[in-house]
Write a protein that holds these residues in place. Structure first.
Motif, PDB file in Angstrom:
ATOM      1  N   ASN A  18     -26.934  98.270 -21.194  1.00  0.00           N
ATOM      2  CA  ASN A  18     -27.466  97.057 -20.575  1.00  0.00           C
ATOM      3  C   ASN A  18     -26.547  96.703 -19.413  1.00  0.00           C
ATOM      4  N   SER A  19     -26.718  95.549 -18.822  1.00  0.00           N
ATOM      5  CA  SER A  19     -25.956  95.204 -17.622  1.00  0.00           C
ATOM      6  C   SER A  19     -24.459  95.066 -17.876  1.00  0.00           C
ATOM      7  N   SER A  20     -24.070  94.929 -19.142  1.00  0.00           N
ATOM      8  CA  SER A  20     -22.649  94.748 -19.427  1.00  0.00           C
ATOM      9  C   SER A  20     -22.115  95.741 -20.462  1.00  0.00           C
ATOM     10  N   GLU A  40     -26.316 103.735 -19.061  1.00  0.00           N
ATOM     11  CA  GLU A  40     -26.305 102.274 -19.079  1.00  0.00           C
ATOM     12  C   GLU A  40     -27.047 101.769 -20.307  1.00  0.00           C
TER      13      GLU A  40
END
Length: 209
Positions: free
Chosen positions: A111-113, A109
């Motif tokens: 970041n969140s997007s 990951e």
């Protein structure tokens, strides 16, 4: 950049790519073995059929791969041997023509997007007459090209550009069609070409003078 390593008869091909989509979405997509077919050129006619599903496509799941490799129809069965949600999936050949075939997909990951995906395939050439018939160099190039183009296809799909009429503007769609005509290829291949060009331009822009 694709990395290729050869040790005696084993060949390793690896590729990493950033996909602008949440980790959970990227992992869920790759967790389904039949989606592996999206990662190879259409002319290879790759087909993946789950034969036995265990633990939600986790460890113990068995699936069959078939396709056209270097002009030769190949088919083999694989088993998922490692499955760590949102981190790692590993499958290996349990019955087929290669001496060894294993695929490792790892997820990180950003970041969140955004998610970084790293894919690696290790294989040994087939035994017997089939191995001597096949061109090792040509097979390796086919695998390299398949992995790179396939990941760009998945990137297009998960970033929302895979469904042309819904996710991009009419002007952008016209650009895709223009590229399709220029390259004499399919719409999906035109998207791959445009994404590659965009990424290369971004890299060139970020290189210090």
């Amino acid at each position: 950049m694709i990395e290729v390593f050869e040790h005696k008869e084993m060949t390793t091909i690896s590729k990493s790519m950033e996909i602008k989509a949440p980790l959970s979405e990227v992992f869920t997509y790759f967790a389904r073995p039949e989606h592996m077919a999206d990662q190879f050129p259409e002319n290879m006619g790759l087909n993946i059929i789950p034969l036995e599903v265990k633990n939600g496509f986790g460890v113990g799941t068995i699936f069959r791969i078939s396709g056209d490799f270097d002009g030769k129809k190949l088919e083999w069965d694989c088993e998922t041997i490692d499955y760590v949600p949102h981190r790692r999936i590993v499958a290996k050949m349990i019955d087929g023509p290669f001496k060894r075939w294993e695929i490792i997909v790892e997820f990180e990951e950003i970041n969140s997007s955004a998610t970084k995906i790293s894919m690696r395939v290790d294989y040994d050439m087939p035994l017997g007459p089939l191995g001597s018939f096949m061109d090792k160099v040509k097979l390796k190039k086919t695998a390299e090209r398949g992995m790179e183009n396939g990941l760009y296809r998945v990137k297009a799909l998960l970033e929302g550009t895979g469904s042309i009429p819904v996710y991009i503007t009419l002007d952008a769609y016209r650009g895709v069609l223009k590229e399709k005509e220029r390259l004499h290829c399919s719409v999906s291949d035109a998207i791959v070409a445009l994404l590659k060009e965009r990424d290369q331009n971004q890299i060139a822009t970020n290189v210090p003078a």
